[in-house]
Design a protein around this motif. Structure first.
Motif, short mmCIF file in Angstrom:
data_model
loop_
_atom_site.label_atom_id
_atom_site.label_comp_id
_atom_site.label_asym_id
_atom_site.label_seq_id
_atom_site.Cartn_x
_atom_site.Cartn_y
_atom_site.Cartn_z
N GLY A 31 0.81 -1.21 0.00
CA GLY A 31 0.00 0.00 0.00
C GLY A 31 0.84 1.26 0.00
N SER A 32 1.91 1.23 0.77
CA SER A 32 2.84 2.36 0.81
C SER A 32 3.48 2.58 -0.56
CB SER A 32 3.90 2.12 1.87
OG SER A 32 4.84 3.17 1.90
N ALA A 33 3.86 1.48 -1.20
CA ALA A 33 4.47 1.57 -2.53
C ALA A 33 3.47 2.10 -3.55
CB ALA A 33 4.99 0.20 -2.96
N ALA A 34 2.22 1.68 -3.46
CA ALA A 34 1.18 2.16 -4.38
C ALA A 34 0.99 3.67 -4.23
CB ALA A 34 -0.13 1.43 -4.14
N GLN A 35 1.04 4.16 -3.00
CA GLN A 35 0.91 5.60 -2.77
C GLN A 35 2.07 6.37 -3.39
OE1 GLN A 35 -1.80 7.19 -1.52
NE2 GLN A 35 -2.70 5.14 -1.52
N LYS A 36 3.27 5.81 -3.29
CA LYS A 36 4.44 6.44 -3.90
C LYS A 36 4.28 6.52 -5.42
CE LYS A 36 7.98 5.13 -0.50
NZ LYS A 36 9.21 4.32 -0.31
N ALA A 37 3.77 5.44 -6.00
CA ALA A 37 3.58 5.41 -7.45
C ALA A 37 2.53 6.42 -7.89
CB ALA A 37 3.19 4.00 -7.89
N LEU A 38 1.45 6.52 -7.13
CA LEU A 38 0.40 7.49 -7.45
C LEU A 38 0.92 8.91 -7.34
CD1 LEU A 38 -2.58 5.75 -5.62
CD2 LEU A 38 -2.43 6.17 -8.09
N GLU A 39 1.74 9.17 -6.33
CA GLU A 39 2.33 10.51 -6.16
C GLU A 39 3.28 10.81 -7.32
OE1 GLU A 39 4.14 10.45 -2.33
OE2 GLU A 39 2.22 10.28 -1.27
N ALA A 40 4.03 9.79 -7.75
CA ALA A 40 4.95 9.99 -8.88
C ALA A 40 4.20 10.32 -10.16
CB ALA A 40 5.80 8.74 -9.07
N ALA A 41 2.97 9.77 -10.27
CA ALA A 41 2.15 10.04 -11.46
C ALA A 41 1.23 11.25 -11.27
CB ALA A 41 1.30 8.81 -11.77
N ASP A 42 1.31 11.86 -10.07
CA ASP A 42 0.46 13.01 -9.72
C ASP A 42 -1.02 12.66 -9.87
OD1 ASP A 42 -0.02 15.58 -8.82
OD2 ASP A 42 0.06 16.49 -10.82
N LEU A 43 -1.37 11.50 -9.30
CA LEU A 43 -2.75 11.01 -9.37
C LEU A 43 -3.33 10.80 -7.98
CD1 LEU A 43 -2.32 8.23 -12.10
CD2 LEU A 43 -3.42 10.47 -12.43
N GLU A 44 -4.65 10.94 -7.89
CA GLU A 44 -5.36 10.61 -6.67
C GLU A 44 -6.36 9.50 -6.99
OE1 GLU A 44 -7.16 13.85 -4.69
OE2 GLU A 44 -5.29 14.99 -4.49
N LEU A 45 -6.42 8.51 -6.10
CA LEU A 45 -7.28 7.36 -6.35
C LEU A 45 -7.97 6.96 -5.06
CD1 LEU A 45 -8.26 4.93 -8.06
CD2 LEU A 45 -6.11 3.78 -7.48
N THR A 46 -9.29 6.85 -5.15
CA THR A 46 -10.06 6.38 -3.99
C THR A 46 -10.54 4.96 -4.28
OG1 THR A 46 -10.83 8.63 -3.52
CG2 THR A 46 -12.05 6.80 -2.49
N PRO A 47 -9.96 3.98 -3.62
CA PRO A 47 -10.34 2.59 -3.91
C PRO A 47 -11.67 2.22 -3.26
CG PRO A 47 -8.74 2.64 -2.14
CD PRO A 47 -8.91 4.06 -2.60
N VAL A 48 -12.25 1.12 -3.71
CA VAL A 48 -13.48 0.62 -3.09
C VAL A 48 -13.17 -0.02 -1.75
CG1 VAL A 48 -14.73 0.35 -5.25
CG2 VAL A 48 -13.33 -1.55 -4.39
N SER A 49 -11.92 -0.45 -1.57
CA SER A 49 -11.50 -0.98 -0.26
C SER A 49 -9.98 -0.98 -0.14
CB SER A 49 -12.02 -2.42 -0.06
OG SER A 49 -11.36 -3.33 -0.91
#
Length: 284
Positions: A179-197
């Motif tokens: 989960g921490s790695a996914a957040q780093k990747a999203l930040e690198a892509a300048d994206l925000e994502l709200t998952p269903v869970s």
């Protein structure tokens, strides 16, 4: 007639407990003396050897309890079976799960011999409490991948595609390494994502896709590979910004340290590395 021998300090004579019988023939005296000195040395060093740690030459036996990140389940299970085959009389038992949960269990007193975490941050939970022996060794690395339904019916081709309206996406909880790695990747892509869970470990996130309860999940390459045709994998460039190092360590509370050390050595060996890289892990 027996001649008495006066013993003086610094005389260089061998102590009474190490003397050989006087009936030994002269021709064998040299060898006898060497054997005697060797025996004295061994007895005097025994205490220091015990203090230094368990005897690595002892026959391996008994159970080794390994706490390991969920993403290691397939490869460690394989290595556990190989270890037991090589060392009859041993048994390797595993507890797989989120690295943060496992670390908390160890610091809380759960009995374990070895800890293999999916990130240095979660290993630090254990080392900061001085529950690990020595410095943990990085033995593999892992990279993220998007897992989609078989055949990728939603045509996901990038991390940005996961932000599309109506797409059900699952992530690992932010407290666990995936989960921490996914957040780093999203930040690198300048994206925000709200998952269903948010899931407690990477296997739980992947299972949501396998059961078609989610359209996609951000997991590790190793998990996508292990799932086979139950999911499809999609690479994305931002994953290079969030590669996780996996450390492994013997634990201070280990009940079977000799056998635990041997299992760690198998993981780090060429044979162990072959099993791990075939599962999709990267070399450290």
């Amino acid at each position: 007639m027996t001649r008495s021998v006066r013993r003086t300090r610094g005389s260089g004579r061998i102590p009474r407990t190490c003397r050989t019988r006087r009936t030994v023939r002269v021709v064998g005296a040299g060898a006898a003396a060497l054997l005697t000195l060797s025996a004295c040395s061994s007895s005097s060093d025994a205490g220091s050897d015990a203090a230094a740690g368990p005897d690595s030459s002892a026959k391996l036996a008994g159970t080794v309890t390994v706490f390991a990140a969920a993403s290691l389940q397939e490869s460690f299970t394989t290595l556990g079976k190989r270890f037991e085959k090589k060392h009859p009389g041993t048994k390797v038992t595993f507890s797989f799960g989120g690295s943060d949960t496992l670390a908390a269990s160890i610091t809380g007193g759960a009995p374990a011999d070895v800890f293999a975490a999916a990130s240095p941050k979660t290993m630090a939970i254990v080392t900061n409490e001085k529950d690990a022996v020595g410095t943990p060794a990085t033995f593999v690395r892992n990279q993220l991948e998007i897992a989609t339904l078989p055949g990728n019916p939603d045509k996901v081709s990038s991390l940005k595609d996961l932000t599309r309206s109506g797409l059900k996406v699952v992530l690992c909880d932010k407290t666990v390494p995936c989960g921490s790695a996914a957040q780093k990747a999203l930040e690198a892509a300048d994206l925000e994502l709200t998952p269903v869970s948010y899931e407690q470990d990477v296997k739980s996130a992947l299972t949501k896709v396998e059961l078609k309860e989610a359209d996609a999940a951000v997991v590790y390459k190793t998990d996508v590979k292990a799932a086979g045709d139950r999911v499809a994998g999609v690479d994305f460039p931002e994953s290079a910004e969030a590669i996780n190092d996996y450390p492994i360590s013997l634990l201070k509370s280990a009940r079977n340290p000799n056998t635990a050390k041997a299992f760690i050595e198998l993981v780090k060996s060429a044979e162990g590395q072959k099993v791990l890289t075939e599962a999709g892990f990267l070399k450290p």
